[in-house]
Write a protein that holds these residues in place. Structure first.
Motif, short mmCIF file in Angstrom:
data_model
loop_
_atom_site.label_atom_id
_atom_site.label_comp_id
_atom_site.label_asym_id
_atom_site.label_seq_id
_atom_site.Cartn_x
_atom_site.Cartn_y
_atom_site.Cartn_z
N SER A 41 -6.87 3.65 -3.52
CA SER A 41 -5.86 4.56 -4.07
C SER A 41 -6.39 5.25 -5.33
O SER A 41 -6.10 6.42 -5.55
N SER A 63 0.83 -1.20 0.00
CA SER A 63 0.00 0.00 0.00
C SER A 63 0.87 1.25 0.00
O SER A 63 0.59 2.22 -0.71
N ILE A 105 -7.21 -2.72 5.03
CA ILE A 105 -6.47 -3.98 5.17
C ILE A 105 -6.89 -4.69 6.45
O ILE A 105 -7.18 -5.89 6.44
N GLY A 154 0.26 1.58 -3.77
CA GLY A 154 -0.99 2.32 -3.61
C GLY A 154 -0.74 3.81 -3.54
O GLY A 154 -1.35 4.59 -4.27
N ILE A 187 -6.79 -2.02 -1.76
CA ILE A 187 -5.79 -0.96 -1.95
C ILE A 187 -6.01 -0.26 -3.29
O ILE A 187 -5.96 0.97 -3.39
N ALA A 197 -6.44 2.94 3.25
CA ALA A 197 -6.02 1.61 2.80
C ALA A 197 -5.61 0.74 3.98
O ALA A 197 -5.92 -0.46 4.02
#
Lengths: 257, 261, 252
Positions: free
Chosen positions: B215, B108, B244, B112, B211, B240
Motif C-alpha cells: 500500500s 487490506s 496475501i 491498506g 499489505i 495486496a
C-alpha cells in the motif's frame, strides 16, 4: 413549456434566488444569496476563490439542492419540480463545467451531439451530425468528431465542452470558469463565442477571474464573497462603490494585464 | 503473433519492476526499523488510526467467517454422524487458514486501501515534496510508522478476530446443528489447536507487513490527480490480495517444514 | 451507522438498476455494456487464476497434512475438496477477489466521473447516471462473477489435484471424482455467485457516485467500495450458506 418568452431584454426576473443557503459537511458555502437575473442579461460573476461561485451556479441550475432558500426559474420553483418538470427545464440549459466534464467513454462527436440526442422528439440523425460539424468548426475544431477526449489538450477540451454546452441553443447558458488555464488568444476567442452565442431572449452567466475580458461583454457584475453577494451592479457602480475590496478586486485584475 | 509476445514481454517486465520496487521499499523500511528511525508522534497516531478504523469490521467479518465454517463443516460431520468433530474441523479451518486470510483481505480493504489513498493524496497535493523540502524523510515520517502499525495491529486483530470467529461459530452450531455452544467451545479447546492458532498469528503479521509495503509503494507512486489516486488504490488492493495468498502459501510451507522435523 | 446508510442507499440503487434494465438500458447502452464485459473480464482472469490456484494448493496441502494423521487412505479427499470448492470456496473467494478488483475499479471510475463533473453533465442532459453508468456495469459484473466462479473453481481444483498427486501420490482418477457433488451443492454455489455478482457492483457504484471532494474523495470512495463489497460478500455467504443448509440438508 412555461410562459411565452417575451422578446428582447427587460421584463421581470427569469431567474431569482432568495436566501439560498448550501452547506457542505456543516460548513456553509452559500450563506443567504439573493440574486435576480432578467431575460437578455449577460451576467458576470466574480469573486475570490472558494467563495461559492461554482456552488451558486450549480444551485441555480438545479444540480445541487439548496439547504435553505428558494430558486425560481421562469415562474417555477425548482424545489417543487417533479422529475418530468425538471427534465423539461434542463432541456433549456447549457452548462460549461469547470473540469470540462467531457464523457470519456464517448468520442468528441458523440459528446457534442449528446444534448441533442437526449431531446424528445429527437431530431433526424443527419441534422444532428450537420449541427455538430458546424458547431465544432465554430470553436475551431473542425473534423475532430472521431477523437476521444483524452487525446485532446486542455484548451481543446474546453472548446469541445463549449460546443456541447451550446449545441442545443439553450436559453440559459452557464459558463463555469471558461478560460481557466488557457492562453490569452484562446481565452479571447472563447469570450467572443460567449458573446456571440448569447440569445437576446436568454440568459448567460459567466463565472470567471478574467475580469478584463468580462468587461468587454458583461454589463452587470455580481461579486460573491464568503457565500454572500458582496456587490451587484455595472462598472460605473464599481467605481462609485465605497467598498474597498470591490474596487481593489476590479482594479487589481485590470492592472494584472 | 509479435503483438502477443510484445504484450507478454511487457507483462513480465511489469511484474519484475513491481517486485523490484517492492523489494527495495521493503529493504529500506527494514533498515529504518532496525535503526529505530521513526517519528514517534506519527507512530502513535498511526497505531491509533489503524486500530480504530479496522477493529469493528474485522470483528464482524470474523464472526461471520466462524459461522460460515461451522455451517460448511456441519454438512460433513452430520452426514458422517460425527458431530463431535465439528469443533475441531471448524476451529482448525478458522484458526489456521480462513480466519487470517479473510481478516487480512478485510484489513487490506480497510487500512491498506485507505493508506494508499492517503499517501497518494499527499503526493498529488505535493505534501510529500514539501516534507522533502523541509529535509524530513518521508520514509521515516510516513512509511515506517504505518508499517509498524499495520504489522502489530494485524497481529492483534487476528488474535482478537479468532475469538470472535469462535464465538460466531459457537452460536451457529448451537442454533443450526444442535451442538450446544459450550460443547462446541469444549471441542475446540480439546482439539489442541494451539499450533494452528500460532500459525494463524504468524500469518497475520506477515500479511500485515506485505499489505503495508504494497500500500505504501502504490501510494507514494501516484501520479495523475484524482483519477490517479483511484487507480493506485485499485492496484494496491489487487496486489495486496495476491500477496496475501502467496505469503499464506509460503508461511504454510515453512511452518510445516519446521513443525514436521 | 455509516454501513446502514450505505445499505439503504445501495438498496435504492439496486431497484433503480432493475427499473432501468426493464426500460431497455442494456440495449441502449450496448456499447458501454460490451466494453465493460471486455474490461472486467480482461482485468480479472489472470488475477482469479493466480489467487484461486494458490488457494487450491494451500487448501489441499493443509487438509492432507491433517488427514494423514487420522485417516488411513485419501480417496475421500478429492471428492470432498471438490464439493467444498463448488458450494463454498469457488464462489466466495472469487467473489472477494472480484469485490477487490472490479469493485474498487468501478468506484474509482465513477468517483473520477463525479469529481470531473461528468455525472452532473449527464444529469443536466437528462441522462440518468444509473441508466448510463450503473446498469451496464451491473450486468457485466453479474455475468462475469458467475463465469469466473466456474473458471476459478476449475483452476483451484486442478491446482489442488497437482499437489495431491505430486506430494501424496493420490491418483488423478480418485481425486477428480464428482461423487460427492450433488445438485444442491451446485445450486448453492451458483446462487452465491449470482448474489455476489449483484451486490458487488451496487456497493461499488453507490460508493463511487457519492464521491465528494477532489483526489482525496476518489481515494476514500474506492476504499469504501472495497470494504463494503467484501463485507457484502461475507454476509451474503453466511445467509446463503445457512439458507441452503436449511433447505437441502436438514430436511433429509
Amino acid at each position: 413549456m412555461g410562459a411565452a418568452a417575451p422578446e428582447g431584454a427587460g421584463g421581470g426576473p427569469v431567474i431569482s434566488a432568495t436566501g439560498v443557503v448550501r452547506r457542505f459537511g456543516g460548513v456553509p458555502v452559500l450563506d443567504g444569496v439573493d440574486l435576480e437575473v432578467r431575460r437578455g442579461e449577460l451576467l458576470g460573476i466574480v469573486g475570490p476563490g472558494g467563495g461559492g461561485k461554482t456552488v451558486l451556479l450549480k444551485v441555480l441550475a438545479g444540480l445541487l439542492r439548496p439547504d435553505g432558500g428558494e430558486v425560481v426559474i421562469d415562474g417555477a420553483s425548482l424545489a417543487g419540480l417533479e422529475t418530468d418538470g425538471r427534465a423539461r427545464l434542463w432541456e433549456r440549459f447549457g452548462f460549461l463545467f469547470q473540469n470540462y466534464a467531457l464523457f470519456d467513454f464517448m468520442t468528441v462527436g458523440e459528446n457534442v451531439a449528446f444534448p441533442l440526442e437526449q431531446r424528445r422528439p429527437r431530431a433526424p440523425e443527419d441534422e444532428i451530425r450537420a449541427r455538430v460539424a458546424t458547431r465544432l468548426s465554430e470553436v475551431d475544431l473542425p473534423g475532430t468528431e472521431a477523437l476521444f477526449p483524452n487525446e485532446l489538450s486542455g484548451g481543446m477540451k474546453k472548446r469541445v465542452a463549449m460546443a456541447r454546452a451550446t449545441i442545443a441553443d439553450a436559453e440559459f447558458l452557464f459558463y463555469d470558469d471558461p478560460t481557466a488555464g488557457l492562453d490569452p488568444v484562446t481565452s479571447s476567442k472563447i469570450f467572443g463565442l460567449i458573446a456571440r452565442l448569447h440569445l437576446p431572449r436568454g440568459v448567460s452567466v459567466v463565472v470567471s477571474h478574467d475580469v478584463d475580458r468580462m468587461r468587454a461583454i458583461c454589463r452587470r457584475f455580481v461579486m460573491i464573497d464568503r457565500g454572500r453577494v458582496r456587490f451587484d451592479g455595472d462598472l460605473d457602480a464599481v467605481h462609485a462603490s465605497d467598498d474597498e475590496m470591490v474596487r481593489t478586486f476590479f482594479d487589481e485584475s485590470g492592472l494584472a494585464l | 503473433m509479435t503483438g502477443a509476445f510484445t504484450a507478454l514481454g511487457a507483462m513480465v517486465l511489469g511484474v519484475l519492476e513491481l517486485l523490484g520496487g517492492l523489494a527495495i521499499l521493503a529493504a529500506r523500511i527494514g533498515r529504518a526499523v532496525l535503526a529505530f528511525q521513526l517519528d514517534r508522534r506519527e507512530t502513535v497516531r498511526a497505531f491509533y488510526n489503524v486500530g480504530v478504523k479496522s477493529w469493528a469490521i474485522v470483528a464482524l467479518t470474523a464472526m461471520f467467517t466462524g459461522a460460515i465454517m461451522v455451517i460448511q463443516a456441519g454438512q460433513f460431520v452430520s452426514k458422517a454422524q460425527a458431530t463431535s468433530f465439528v469443533g475441531w474441523a471448524a476451529g482448525f479451518a478458522v484458526l489456521a487458514e480462513i480466519g487470517p486470510v479473510l481478516i487480512g483481505l478485510m484489513f487490506s480493504g480497510r487500512v491498506g486501501a485507505n493508506n494508499t489513498a492517503e499517501l497518494g493524496t499527499m503526493v498529488v497535493t505535493e505534501q510529500v515534496d514539501a516534507l522533502r523540502a523541509l529535509a524530513i524523510d518521508p520514509l521515516v515520517y510516513l512509511v515506517v510508522p504505518r508499517f509498524l502499525a499495520m504489522v502489530c495491529m494485524l497481529f492483534l486483530l487476528t488474535a482478537l478476530g479468532d475469538v470472535f470467529a469462535l464465538l460466531g461459530g459457537g452460536i451457529t452450531s448451537h442454533i443450526l446443528i444442535d451442538v450446544p455452544f459450550r460443547v462446541f467451545i469444549a471441542q475446540v479447546v480439546e482439539a489442541r489447536l494451539l499450533d494452528e492458532y500460532l500459525l494463524g498469528l504468524a500469518k497475520g503479521s506477515v500479511f500485515g507487513a506485505s499489505i503495508a509495503v504494497v500500500s505504501c509503494y502504490y501510494g507514494l507512486g501516484v501520479s495523475g490527480g484524482a483519477v490517479g489516486v483511484g487507480r493506485a488504490v485499485n492496484n494496491a488492493v489487487v496486489v495486496a490480495a495476491i500477496g496475501i495468498f502467496f505469503t499464506d502459501l509460503m508461511v504454510g510451507l515453512a511452518w510445516s517444514q519446521l513443525w514436521g522435523s | 451507522m455509516g454501513l446502514l446508510i450505505a445499505f439503504r442507499d445501495a438498496l435504492g440503487l439496486f431497484f433503480a438498476t432493475w427499473r432501468w434494465t426493464f426500460r431497455g438500458s442494456l440495449f441502449r447502452q450496448r456499447k458501454v455494456f460490451l466494453r465493460q464485459l471486455h474490461d472486467i473480464g480482461n482485468r480479472s482472469v489472470l488475477f482469479i487464476t493466480v489467487t484461486l490456484g494458490v488457494l487450491g494448493v494451500i487448501s489441499v496441502f493443509q487438509v492432507l497434512l491433517q488427514v494423514e494423521r487420522i485417516l488411513p487412505e485419501f480417496s475421500v479427499v478429492g471428492p470432498a475438496f471438490i464439493q467444498t470448492m463448488v458450494r463454498e470456496f469457488a464462489p466466495t473467494i472469487t467473489g472477494l477477489m472480484i469485490a477487490t478488483r472490479v469493485g474498487s475499479g468501478i468506484a474509482a471510475e465513477l468517483g473520477s466521473m463525479v469529481v470531473t463533473e461528468q455525472v452532473d453533465a449527464l444529469r443536466l442532459c437528462n441522462a440518468d447516471p444509473v441508466d448510463y453508468l450503473v446498469a451496464p456495469r451491473f450486468w457485466a459484473c453479474v455475468l462475469h462473477t458467475v463465469l469466473l466462479t466456474v473458471y476459478g473453481g476449475v483452476v483451484g481444483v486442478c491446482c489442488g489435484a497437482v499437489v495431491a498427486h505430486e506430494v501424496w501420490e493420490i491418483p488423478w482418477t480418485s481425486f477428480f471424482s464428482l461423487r460427492l457433488v450433488e445438485l444442491s451443492d451446485a445450486a448453492s454455489g451458483l446462487m452465491k455467485a449470482t448474489a455476489y455478482g449483484m451486490a458487488i457492483p451496487i456497493a461499488a457504484a453507490q460508493a463511487g457516485l457519492e464521491t465528494t471532494g477532489g483526489s482525496e474523495g476518489v481515494g476514500i470512495a474506492t476504499t469504501r467500495a472495497v470494504v463494503n463489497a467484501s463485507f457484502a460478500v461475507v454476509v451474503l455467504d453466511f445467509l446463503l450458506s445457512g439458507l441452503s443448509f436449511l433447505l437441502w440438508f436438514q430436511g433429509r
